[in-house]
Design an enzyme around this catalytic site. Structure first.
Site, PDB file in Angstrom:
ATOM      1  N   ILE A   1       0.821  -1.219   0.000  1.00 20.48           N
ATOM      2  CA  ILE A   1       0.000   0.000   0.000  1.00 20.48           C
ATOM      3  C   ILE A   1       0.851   1.263   0.000  1.00 20.48           C
ATOM      4  O   ILE A   1       0.312   2.356  -0.158  1.00 20.48           O
ATOM      5  CB  ILE A   1      -0.984   0.034   1.197  1.00 20.48           C
ATOM      6  N   GLY A   2       2.128   1.138   0.154  1.00 19.74           N
ATOM      7  CA  GLY A   2       2.956   2.343   0.137  1.00 19.74           C
ATOM      8  C   GLY A   2       4.433   2.021   0.211  1.00 19.74           C
ATOM      9  O   GLY A   2       4.828   0.940   0.676  1.00 19.74           O
TER      10      GLY A   2
ATOM     11  N   GLY B   1      10.878   2.119   4.257  1.00 16.50           N
ATOM     12  CA  GLY B   1      10.478   0.744   3.943  1.00 16.50           C
ATOM     13  C   GLY B   1       9.226   0.659   3.096  1.00 16.50           C
ATOM     14  O   GLY B   1       8.668   1.654   2.642  1.00 16.50           O
ATOM     15  N   GLU B   2       8.815  -0.597   2.898  1.00 18.26           N
ATOM     16  CA  GLU B   2       7.588  -0.867   2.155  1.00 18.26           C
ATOM     17  C   GLU B   2       6.490  -1.203   3.140  1.00 18.26           C
ATOM     18  O   GLU B   2       6.733  -1.856   4.154  1.00 18.26           O
ATOM     19  CB  GLU B   2       7.802  -2.064   1.209  1.00 18.26           C
TER      20      GLU B   2
ATOM     21  N   SER C   1      10.794   6.182   2.346  1.00 19.91           N
ATOM     22  CA  SER C   1      12.254   6.160   2.311  1.00 19.91           C
ATOM     23  C   SER C   1      12.794   5.074   3.227  1.00 19.91           C
ATOM     24  O   SER C   1      13.915   4.602   3.059  1.00 19.91           O
ATOM     25  CB  SER C   1      12.801   7.520   2.731  1.00 19.91           C
TER      26      SER C   1
ATOM     27  N   ASP D   1       3.692   7.248  11.268  1.00 17.89           N
ATOM     28  CA  ASP D   1       5.117   7.318  10.929  1.00 17.89           C
ATOM     29  C   ASP D   1       5.923   8.040  12.009  1.00 17.89           C
ATOM     30  O   ASP D   1       6.240   9.235  11.892  1.00 17.89           O
ATOM     31  CB  ASP D   1       5.320   7.999   9.570  1.00 17.89           C
TER      32      ASP D   1
ATOM     33  N   ASP E   1       8.010  15.106  11.840  1.00 17.28           N
ATOM     34  CA  ASP E   1       7.816  14.751  10.428  1.00 17.28           C
ATOM     35  C   ASP E   1       6.326  14.833  10.072  1.00 17.28           C
ATOM     36  O   ASP E   1       5.801  13.962   9.360  1.00 17.28           O
ATOM     37  CB  ASP E   1       8.346  13.340  10.166  1.00 17.28           C
TER      38      ASP E   1
ATOM     39  N   ASN F   1       2.250  11.345   6.084  1.00 14.02           N
ATOM     40  CA  ASN F   1       2.293  10.619   7.358  1.00 14.02           C
ATOM     41  C   ASN F   1       0.995  10.781   8.162  1.00 14.02           C
ATOM     42  O   ASN F   1       0.954  10.457   9.338  1.00 14.02           O
ATOM     43  CB  ASN F   1       3.479  11.107   8.209  1.00 14.02           C
TER      44      ASN F   1
HETATM   45  N1  LIG Z   1      -1.066   2.394   8.697  1.00 16.67           N
HETATM   46  C1  LIG Z   1      -1.141   2.647   7.388  1.00 16.67           C
HETATM   47  N2  LIG Z   1      -2.309   2.555   6.761  1.00 16.67           N
HETATM   48  C2  LIG Z   1      -2.396   2.815   5.446  1.00 16.67           C
HETATM   49  N3  LIG Z   1      -1.356   3.181   4.679  1.00 16.67           N
HETATM   50  C3  LIG Z   1      -0.150   3.290   5.255  1.00 16.67           C
HETATM   51  C4  LIG Z   1       0.025   3.028   6.636  1.00 16.67           C
HETATM   52  N4  LIG Z   1       1.322   3.213   6.933  1.00 16.67           N
HETATM   53  C5  LIG Z   1       1.905   3.588   5.794  1.00 16.67           C
HETATM   54  N5  LIG Z   1       1.045   3.658   4.788  1.00 16.67           N
HETATM   55  C6  LIG Z   1       1.335   4.001   3.374  1.00 16.67           C
HETATM   56  O1  LIG Z   1       2.708   3.774   3.153  1.00 16.67           O
HETATM   57  C7  LIG Z   1       3.360   4.965   2.773  1.00 16.67           C
HETATM   58  C8  LIG Z   1       4.741   5.001   3.412  1.00 16.67           C
HETATM   59  O2  LIG Z   1       4.586   4.793   4.762  1.00 16.67           O
HETATM   60  P1  LIG Z   1       5.564   5.512   5.799  1.00 16.67           P
HETATM   61  O3  LIG Z   1       5.410   6.971   5.693  1.00 16.67           O
HETATM   62  O4  LIG Z   1       5.306   4.968   7.151  1.00 16.67           O
HETATM   63  O5  LIG Z   1       6.965   5.028   5.245  1.00 16.67           O
HETATM   64  P2  LIG Z   1       8.367   5.759   5.363  1.00 16.67           P
HETATM   65  O6  LIG Z   1       9.372   4.795   4.887  1.00 16.67           O
HETATM   66  O7  LIG Z   1       8.541   6.237   6.727  1.00 16.67           O
HETATM   67  O8  LIG Z   1       8.286   6.942   4.382  1.00 16.67           O
HETATM   68  P3  LIG Z   1       8.773   8.453   4.664  1.00 16.67           P
HETATM   69  O9  LIG Z   1       9.958   8.371   5.519  1.00 16.67           O
HETATM   70  O10 LIG Z   1       9.030   9.011   3.324  1.00 16.67           O
HETATM   71  O11 LIG Z   1       7.635   9.107   5.357  1.00 16.67           O
HETATM   72  C9  LIG Z   1       2.457   6.055   3.281  1.00 16.67           C
HETATM   73  O12 LIG Z   1       2.585   7.210   2.540  1.00 16.67           O
HETATM   74  C10 LIG Z   1       1.089   5.464   3.131  1.00 16.67           C
HETATM   75  O13 LIG Z   1       0.627   5.633   1.822  1.00 16.67           O
HETATM   76 MG   LIG Z   2       6.394   8.382   6.124  1.00 16.40          MG
END
Ligand SMILES: Nc1ncnc2c1ncn2[C@@H]1O[C@H](COP(=O)(O)OP(=O)(O)OP(=O)(O)O)[C@@H](O)[C@H]1O
Ligand SMILES: [Mg+2]
Length: 656
Positions: A113-114, A119-120, A117, A245, A227, A232
């Site tokens: 779903i996303g 992770g997935e 930077s 996040d 952040d 987020n």
């Molecule tokens: N609990 C959740 N429910 C639905 N979608 C989510 C959830 N957590 C993350 N996502 C999806 O995953 C994407 C990336 O998640 P997240 O921001 O936690 O990752 P990240 O690696 O920390 O990215 P960044 O550091 O760029 O913010 C989000 O933009 C969102 O679209």
């Molecule tokens: Mg994030």
């Protein structure tokens, strides 16, 4: 050029009848926009950018980690991340011997779903409770001795739960990757805004109030999010906003966190953080830019003049068209250049516009929680009921299944039986009877030379074809002939013996076998032979001469019997081979032949009672033979047989 004029003439966009704001974010003609300000809305940027473009490379906050000797871990068992250190992770669905990871074994992965930077993020259904979760998996393997390797998970787990924060469930490490299991939301605010562009003001207020509650909760627990941005922030299906996040969260009680604090996304970064540390006020700044973006569809710049323009408070008027003054004032206060002049989260909550909305929002969230709880309860009750009923009715369903299976077996048998009695045509009957008979004869020859198995229940095809001509084989001239004939006719399908075998004196074992295989009707005939010879002389039991005589008589009788049987078998075979010829003629048959066939006698019924009770000589009632049969010229085989039988009768009469 008049800006308002341009707005109305070019970019008045109707959002829809349900939307309270009639005019969407104004779109400017490009030359005017470029001349006056570098700021633009996201809709304008979309109009400028080509539709298909290469996706931007994924942003990585830190230098990709290279594998070191520390990263070579021998133990790959999953470790649960807890505030007190790693612990063994157990689950009834996890098998250590299995090569798959804990995530693969315990979760059923639905979709990605996303990607961030770090992770997935996967939507996955946990097999333990069958619920959906978001599981974030780190992209790069973590360094073993990195101080911050569990930072996001540890920060998230120490934050007291709040209805406007994404709920944390558990985090574990396996094969140098961190897995964080959290509540699954429907979409991020960024996804929501990029689709809708212009949100109604009441929605913006709801988002504002929810996020303010979340930020206030963090700040009141001495934590800085660091952040805050639309990516987020997550929306549930009830449009409740949740902050997530927590990768950069700074716990002010933890000196390590403060020391290793990192900058958040530059688009939402407070200007003072460039030369200092994140503070509560920097979080308020980021929240202010996020609300500004949601309310005005502003394409927030990440650097350059436009970046400074926003921080200097020089946002063009046109972006605030259709926004209430209350909201605008609050936004402007929050993105103030001076951190000290920004309101705190507590002060914001006390603002009149927010305070009035806080209560209604709380009630709404509570009612939605109750509704979800009730739905979950009902669905789990329903599932339990279904499980109970399926267990109770399991024997019934098994019984029903067994009956069904049996029924289909019987049906199949019935159908097969039907298939074994095809409609006989002159073309098929010969092949069919040959094959069946051939098998029957071959089998019978292995068992016994006497086989009456098919006599009383001949195959259907043969029954149909044995019409007129068959009856000719039977001869009812006199009793003896009748007896012999009846005995022979009962062996219609018996095995064919060679001439030598059949003519040679019968051996005892063969007779014994014959008795075993003889049907009741025929078995009755054998004693009648004995009784006849015995009845000539009641004293013949004793004495060597008597026994000699009786054995000679027996021998003769047996010889005659076997000869007759051989002749009868020959006739049988002739019948078999002529079966098609003897079949009823078709309707095109000449009337003369048809008449002659119609006149032919029907097969008489054998009366075995006459044979069982031998009548005295002279008083015997001859079996009535149809006149036609007697007059009709007989086949050679039958003629010779009859003459032989007549001689047999004569000789037996002499004896008598
Ligand atoms: N609990 C959740 N429910 C639905 N979608 C989510 C959830 N957590 C993350 N996502 C999806 O995953 C994407 C990336 O998640 P997240 O921001 O936690 O990752 P990240 O690696 O920390 O990215 P960044 O550091 O760029 O913010 C989000 O933009 C969102 O679209
Ligand atoms: Mg994030």
């Amino acid at each position: 050029m008049d800006e308002t004029e341009n707005n109305t003439s070019i970019d008045s966009v109707e959002v829809g009848p349900s939307s309270p704001r009639v005019v969407a974010t104004p779109r400017l003609p490009i030359p005017v926009m470029m001349r006056e300000t570098p700021l633009s809305t996201k809709r304008e940027r979309q109009a400028l950018t080509p539709r298909f473009r290469r996706p931007a490379p994924r942003m990585i906050k830190t230098v990709p980690q290279t594998r070191s000797i520390w990263s070579v871990r021998k133990d790959t068992t999953p470790q649960l991340v807890t505030p007190h250190g790693p612990q063994a992770l157990e689950s009834p669905h996890y098998d250590r011997a299995n090569k798959q990871t804990f995530f693969e074994q315990v979760f059923q992965i639905d979709e990605i779903i996303g990607r961030g930077s770090f992770g997935e993020v996967f939507a996955a259904r946990c097999r333990e409770d069958s619920r959906l979760y978001a599981v974030k998996v780190s992209i790069a393997p973590m360094r073993q001795h990195s101080m911050s390797k569990y930072r996001e998970a540890e920060s998230h787990m120490i934050i007291p739960p709040h209805k406007n924060l994404v709920k944390f469930y558990r985090a574990w490490e396996e094969t140098d990757r961190l897995y964080i299991q959290t509540e699954l939301c429907e979409q991020s605010l960024q996804q929501y805004c990029s689709v809708k562009h212009a949100l109604p003001e009441n929605e913006i207020w709801n988002i504002f109030v929810d996020l303010l509650e979340a930020v206030h909760h963090l700040h009141s627990n001495d934590m800085i999010h660091d952040d805050i941005k639309p990516e987020n922030i997550f929306l549930t299906k009830h449009k409740i906003c949740k902050l997530g996040d927590f990768g950069l969260v700074i716990n002010l009680k933890n000196p390590n966190d403060v020391k290793s604090a990192e900058e958040g996304d530059s688009k939402y970064l407070a200007p003072e953080v460039l030369n200092g540390k994140p503070t509560f006020a920097s979080d308020i700044f980021s929240l202010g830019v996020t609300i500004l973006e949601a309310a005005t569809d502003l394409d927030v710049p990440s650097n350059g003049d436009a970046w400074h323009q926003i921080r200097n408070g020089q946002i063009p008027e046109r972006f605030f068209v259709g926004i209430s003054s209350d909201l605008r004032v609050l936004i402007e206060q929050m993105i103030n250049k001076e951190p000290m002049k920004r309101p705190t989260s507590d002060a914001l909550r006390k603002h009149m516009s927010i305070r009035t909305r806080l209560d209604s929002r709380r009630r709404y969230i509570l009612s939605m929680d109750m509704r979800d709880g009730f739905c979950n309860l009902m669905s789990s009750i329903l599932v339990w009921c279904m499980a109970f009923l399926s267990v109770v009715f399991h024997p019934v369903t098994r019984f029903h299944e067994a009956i069904n299976n049996r029924r289909s077996e019987l049906c199949a048998q019935f159908v097969n039986n039907q298939q074994h009695t095809p409609i006989q045509t002159p073309e098929t009957s010969k092949v069919y009877s040959e094959s069946l008979t051939g098998v029957a004869l071959r089998q019978a020859s292995q068992i016994s030379p006497f086989d009456f198995s098919d006599d009383e229940n001949p195959p259907h095809s043969q029954r149909r074809l044995f019409t007129g001509p068959v009856s000719r084989r039977l001869n009812f001239d006199d009793e003896m002939e009748d007896e012999e004939q009846a005995t022979c006719s009962s062996s219609n399908s018996s095995a064919i013996e060679t001439a030598e075998d059949s003519l040679s004196p019968p051996k005892k074992p063969v007779i014994a076998v014959a008795r075993q295989g003889t049907p009741k009707s025929a078995r009755r005939l054998i004693p009648s032979y004995r009784n006849r010879s015995g009845s000539q002389d009641p004293t013949h039991h004793a004495g060597a001469g008597d026994s000699m005589n009786s054995s000679i008589l027996d021998q003769e009788r047996t010889d005659r019997y076997l000869r007759m049987r051989l002749a009868e078998q020959q006739l049988d075979w002739n019948d078999h081979s002529n079966m098609i010829d003897e079949a009823p003629p078709p309707m095109s048959c000449p009337p003369r032949i048809r008449r002659s066939l119609r006149d032919m006698p029907r097969m008489p019924v054998l009366n075995f009672n006459l044979l069982d009770e031998p009548t005295k000589k002279g008083k015997e009632k001859p079996v009535v033979e149809p006149a036609e049969l007697r007059q009709r010229p007989m086949r050679n085989g039958i003629k010779s047989l009859r003459s032989r039988m007549a001689s047999f009768q004569g000789s037996s009469g002499d004896e008598n």
